[in-house]
Design an enzyme around this catalytic site. Structure first.
Site, PDB file in Angstrom:
ATOM      1  N   THR A 472      -1.529   0.015  -3.607  1.00 55.03           N
ATOM      2  CA  THR A 472      -0.676  -0.553  -4.765  1.00 55.03           C
ATOM      3  C   THR A 472      -0.181  -1.487  -5.030  1.00 55.03           C
ATOM      4  OG1 THR A 472       1.460   0.728  -3.976  1.00 55.03           O
ATOM      5  CG2 THR A 472      -0.417   2.198  -5.494  1.00 55.03           C
ATOM      6  N   ALA A 514       8.129   0.881  -7.395  1.00 55.62           N
ATOM      7  CA  ALA A 514       8.795  -0.466  -7.853  1.00 55.62           C
ATOM      8  C   ALA A 514      10.027  -0.597  -7.685  1.00 55.62           C
ATOM      9  CB  ALA A 514       7.856  -0.748  -9.010  1.00 55.62           C
ATOM     10  N   GLU A 710       0.543   5.389 -12.650  1.00 47.29           N
ATOM     11  CA  GLU A 710       0.030   6.062 -13.459  1.00 47.29           C
ATOM     12  C   GLU A 710      -0.558   5.913 -15.273  1.00 47.29           C
ATOM     13  OE1 GLU A 710       2.512   8.071 -11.534  1.00 47.29           O
ATOM     14  OE2 GLU A 710       1.397   9.687 -11.436  1.00 47.29           O
TER      15      GLU A 710
HETATM   16 MO1  MOS Z   1       1.138  10.241  -7.419  1.00 49.80          MO
HETATM   17  S1  MOS Z   1       0.354  11.767  -7.940  1.00 49.80           S
HETATM   18  O1  MOS Z   1       2.996  11.194  -8.129  1.00 49.80           O
HETATM   19  O2  MOS Z   1       0.571  10.088  -6.174  1.00 49.80           O
END
Ligand code: MOS
Length: 744
Positions: A472, A514, A710
């Site tokens: 990420t 983060a 998300e």
């Molecule tokens: Mo996410 S589904 O909280 O890795």
């Protein structure tokens, strides 16, 4: 000043990744490593009557076949098998007894000197089963739906609140009504990297475990509890991850298997799951939702009903927040929400990117679109009419909410004002063109985390925290935060993570890393700065002898007077003057609950999608999409954009392709390979555009960040479905929207 926060710098781990220097759990090699291969159950329910390992054991090089009959003793209480993401219930225990609870349940582990030998020997293990009747079909078992058990998980995944107002009365009296049922398929996470654990059995009997996980502290908690080991004897390492998407939020069974075998054989053991076995643990649950909404003549939504029934296992009550979002997004007075579970003979579902959110919003935002059409109002205009200035569901103001600006900027970039309202009114050859939109919302949470910062003898900064980088960008943004706070160039900052010996952090999920780890890194650097200031004051002839801390700044690897840059001492000098000793500080950072809890906290998005639907073939192509995101401060627009793009790609994939198919006759997922489980590939992805809308938030956390893991996926499936409606005039409420559903 080193103003790197907010700069789109490239990943600090990029070179290690592309050159192969970055090692993953299944790649750490040690001398005399042995290999375990997991055998999966052939039936969905019943028990093992006999298990004959003699043919496998007869092969030279096979060390042991572990089964429920000969496994070493493990913990007795359910509690010991819990982890940081365990739902209420009784977690699955590998090799515990003869009972089979789901298809492809692990039933044996063959350990051999080579992987190939273990895999071959596994084919020689003879198992006879006694089958029992299984239930795997959600739609056939809706009569078993019941309320989920509550547990600690309900803190982060709140159950639906009590009804508000009178839904029925308002709905029946309204001129515009919509009522629809939405179903979506099971999905499996399928990160590129397979789940693997390499357990190194050290000379002193301690274990160093390289594990694929979204939280080394979670794996450590599990291993120590299940095998009754002291924390000093177990170290979990996970420096890199080839994707998680939630699948690494719980310890998977290869960790149990490899640890069990290493302890028993007193050898180092690696267990890597196969791609097929990546379909044998958690999944996004099959869910059926009923949504009913009504609006006044002016287009004001005044009634909302949203009810979801999801599947779970017989072992645990997997809960996610599916139905609460409508009450947060729209200021509706009459609201009834419900969420129930049907236990089936499957493994427990597991959080998958925007768990519950992408499920619920896919249904909600399609219903909103349909209601806009009932009212004869443009879907964007309809959302503006129903804009929630505050979160009516929780009766709180938002800490910040720039969704209106997302709508404005997204619509402008997309060209939404050119859109004819009427479906089937745009064509390109034999392709019908449709434009659809949807809103997205996702929680902005901050958890607690610890971090340690060291100014080294060489004047470099080293920060450590036992968090994770799922791909990420955690390494990069933490380096940026530390560099800016200490006024140092990024090249002089080393951020390390993924080691359970480091200061504590919870699992990385829920888009909170983060905010959570970032706040800890900022704080530890500030505290280190104070410590360095005290040391600097004590230096002989210190220019800071009479200065207050508030009057200094950190820049150019120096500490200097804010009002006079010429009064300056380099950080290297401070270390040198400290007898050449490194200076270390550690902190634990907690969310300011007192301040935060008065506000609703969420990231928002507005999604605009164009599809082309071949009228003859029913094939859908998402030709372009724009997502405008308001997620507080964006630490790094390059990695953040990548996160949003990834979410958009998955949103397209979920809307059009992803479906793990259960054969209910045998209770087994059938398409367990990437050839048959379709995910969006390059040919499916065209023009994707991301806008980050400026959003200031002083409440949410010291950095003002909301997280972007998300929010990129939540609005996408509904926007695609709504675009397909605009193209074809057909509402398809069953995901994925495959071509057969379009042409039938
Ligand atoms: Mo996410 S589904 O909280 O890795």
């Amino acid at each position: 000043m080193s103003n790197v926060i907010g700069k789109g710098v490239s990943r600090v781990d990029g070179k290690a990744k592309v050159t192969g220097a970055a090692k993953y759990a299944g790649e750490f090699n040690v001398p005399e490593l042995t290999y375990g291969y997991v055998l999966s159950s052939a039936i969905a329910k019943g028990k093992i009557v006999s298990i004959d390992t003699s043919r496998a054991m007869a092969l030279p090089g096979v060390l042991k076949v572990f089964t429920h009959e000969n496994r070493p003793s493990t913990a007795k209480l359910d509690f010991s098998y819990n982890d940081q993401d365990a739902p209420p219930g009784s977690p699955f225990r590998p090799l515990y007894d003869a009972e089979i609870k789901f298809s492809a349940q692990p039933v044996a582990l063959v350990v051999a000197e080579t992987f190939e030998l273990a895999r071959f020997a596994a084919t020689l293990v003879d198992i006879t089963y006694e089958e029992a009747d299984h239930e795997t079909d959600l739609l056939l078992n809706l009569d078993k739906a019941r309320k989920p058990k509550s547990g600690i998980a309900s803190l982060l995944k709140p159950p639906p609140p009590k009804p508000k107002g009178d839904f029925k009365k308002a709905y029946n009296a309204a001129p515009n009504q919509v009522a629809a049922t939405y179903v979506h398929a099971v999905e499996h996470h399928n990160p590129m990297e397979m789940f693997a654990s390499t357990v190194v059995f050290e000379k002193d009997g301690k274990l160093t475990i390289y594990d694929k996980t979204q939280g080394v502290t979670n794996s450590k908690m599990y291993v120590t509890q299940v095998f009754g080991l002291s924390g000093d004897n177990v170290r979990i390492m996970s420096p890199y991850m080839g994707g998680g998407f939630g699948s690494g939020l719980r310890p998977q069974y290869q960790l149990f298997m490899a640890t069990m075998a290493a302890l028993d054989l007193k050898r180092s053991v690696r267990v890597t799951l196969t791609r097929q076995q990546m379909f044998t643990f958690g999944h996004r649950p099959n869910t059926i939702q009923h949504v009913a909404m009504a609006a006044t003549d002016e287009g004001k939504i005044n009634a909302l009903f949203h009810d979801a029934i999801g599947e779970t296992s017989q072992m645990e009550d997997y809960v996610e927040t599916v139905v609460n979002w409508g009450g947060m997004l729209y200021p509706v007075k009459n609201v009834t929400l419900g969420h129930k579970l049907v236990p089936l003979d499957v493994n427990s579902p597991l959080d998958m990117r925007a768990p519950g959110g992408v499920t619920g919003i896919a249904a909600l935002e399609c219903a909103v679109d349909e209601l806009a059409y009932k009212a004869g109002i443009d879907p964007l205009q309809f959302r503006l009419i129903n804009y929630a200035e505050r979160n009516e569901l929780e009766d709180k103001p938002y800490s910040s909410k720039e969704l209106r600006e997302c709508f404005r900027q997204g619509a402008e970039r997309f060209g939404w004002s050119e859109r004819p309202l009427e479906p089937r009114s745009m064509k390109d050859g034999h392709n019908l063109i449709g434009w659809g939109m949807a809103t997205g919302i996702w929680d902005a949470n901050q958890m607690f985390a610890s971090a340690e910062a060291t100014l080294t003898v060489n004047g470099k900064l080293r920060i450590v925290c036992a968090t994770a980088d799922l791909g990420t960008g955690t390494y990069t943004i933490m380096t940026q935060i530390a560099a800016q706070t200490m006024g140092m160039p990024m090249e002089d900052v080393l951020f390390r993570l993924g080691d359970s010996d480091m200061p504590f952090s919870l699992i990385s999920g829920g888009s909170w890393t983060a905010a959570t780890v970032g706040s800890a890194v900022k704080k530890v650097c500030e505290e280190l700065g104070k410590k360095l200031f005290k040391l600097a004051k004590k230096m002989p002839d210190s220019p800071f002898a009479k200065v207050k801390f508030d009057d200094v700044v950190f820049a150019d690897s120096s500490m200097r007077l804010a009002t006079d840059a010429s009064v300056s001492v380099s950080l290297q000098t401070i270390v040198d003057q400290n007898g050449g000793r490194a200076v270390t500080e550690s902190v634990t950072s907690l969310p300011n609950m007192l301040k935060q809890s008065k506000f609703a906290r969420a990231a928002h998005s507005a999604v605009f999608v164009e599809v082309k639907v071949d009228e003859d073939l029913g094939t859908v192509s998402v030709t372009r999409a724009v997502t405008a995101v308001a997620a507080g401060r964006i630490l790094n627009p390059k990695t953040a954009r990548s996160q949003i793009i990834g979410g958009m790609v998955w949103g397209i994939s979920k809307a059009l392709e992803e479906e793990t198919v259960l054969d209910h006759n045998i209770g087994r997922f059938m398409n367990h390979s990437l050839a048959e489980y379709h995910v969006a590939v390059n040919a499916d992805i065209h023009d994707l555009d991301v806008i980050f809308v400026e959003e200031h938030d002083d409440i949410i956390n010291p950095l003002g960040v909301k997280g972007v893991g998300e929010i990129g996926i939540v609005g996408m499936p509904a926007a695609v479905a709504n675009a397909i409606f605009h193209a074809t005039g057909k509402r398809i409420n069953e995901l994925p929207i495959t071509l057969d559903k379009i042409i039938q």
